[in-house]
Design a protein around this motif. Sequence first.
Motif, PDB file in Angstrom:
ATOM      1  N   ASP A 105     -80.161  -6.283 -15.484  1.00 58.32           N
ATOM      2  CA  ASP A 105     -79.049  -6.811 -14.692  1.00 58.32           C
ATOM      3  C   ASP A 105     -79.637  -7.611 -13.535  1.00 58.32           C
ATOM      4  O   ASP A 105     -80.386  -7.061 -12.713  1.00 58.32           O
ATOM      5  N   GLU A 106     -79.327  -8.891 -13.486  1.00 63.00           N
ATOM      6  CA  GLU A 106     -79.930  -9.767 -12.471  1.00 63.00           C
ATOM      7  C   GLU A 106     -79.535  -9.405 -11.045  1.00 63.00           C
ATOM      8  O   GLU A 106     -80.204  -9.800 -10.088  1.00 63.00           O
ATOM      9  N   PHE A 107     -78.453  -8.661 -10.881  1.00 60.54           N
ATOM     10  CA  PHE A 107     -77.990  -8.314  -9.539  1.00 60.54           C
ATOM     11  C   PHE A 107     -78.450  -6.936  -9.083  1.00 60.54           C
ATOM     12  O   PHE A 107     -78.704  -6.728  -7.895  1.00 60.54           O
ATOM     13  N   THR A 108     -78.546  -5.970 -10.021  1.00 62.41           N
ATOM     14  CA  THR A 108     -78.912  -4.608  -9.634  1.00 62.41           C
ATOM     15  C   THR A 108     -80.343  -4.246 -10.016  1.00 62.41           C
ATOM     16  O   THR A 108     -80.875  -3.264  -9.502  1.00 62.41           O
ATOM     17  N   GLY A 109     -80.913  -4.986 -10.957  1.00 64.80           N
ATOM     18  CA  GLY A 109     -82.243  -4.653 -11.451  1.00 64.80           C
ATOM     19  C   GLY A 109     -82.246  -3.538 -12.475  1.00 64.80           C
ATOM     20  O   GLY A 109     -83.301  -3.142 -12.961  1.00 64.80           O
ATOM     21  N   SER A 110     -81.070  -3.011 -12.818  1.00 61.66           N
ATOM     22  CA  SER A 110     -80.977  -1.938 -13.807  1.00 61.66           C
ATOM     23  C   SER A 110     -81.056  -2.504 -15.222  1.00 61.66           C
ATOM     24  O   SER A 110     -80.617  -3.618 -15.490  1.00 61.66           O
TER      25      SER A 110
END
Length: 131
Positions: A105-110
């Motif tokens: 996920d580009e926003f959370t890094g998950s």
Amino acid sequence: MRLLGIHHVAVIASDYARSRDFYVRILGLAVIAENYRDARDSWKLDLRLPDDSQLELFSFPNPPARPSRPEACGLRHLAFRVTDLDAMVAHLQREGVACEPIRVDEFTGSRFTFFADPDDLPLELYEAPAR
């Protein structure tokens, strides 16, 4: 007034036995109750996830197909939180369930991946720390 969380998500299956096996045996959801509703010629299976949220699995005679692709307006997918994405993907693959390549996920890094239930309902595994 405020929302407290999601109580349940309802899914209609075209093949009740196949979907029951998928959600109970393969995904490991716990059975709360299972009832046949004679007046509707329908099964209703209440399932529990470890966080106490629930999934209702229904069967109806000849349900119409719901398009999943191309993406249409409305509910897109159901995501399950996991702490070990690699282990869950390996488990699904051993059961013959195909998973998309793991992405970040580009926003959370998950990390996350998508797979499908027996009726091609898009499902997601989303890796998040244990609470």
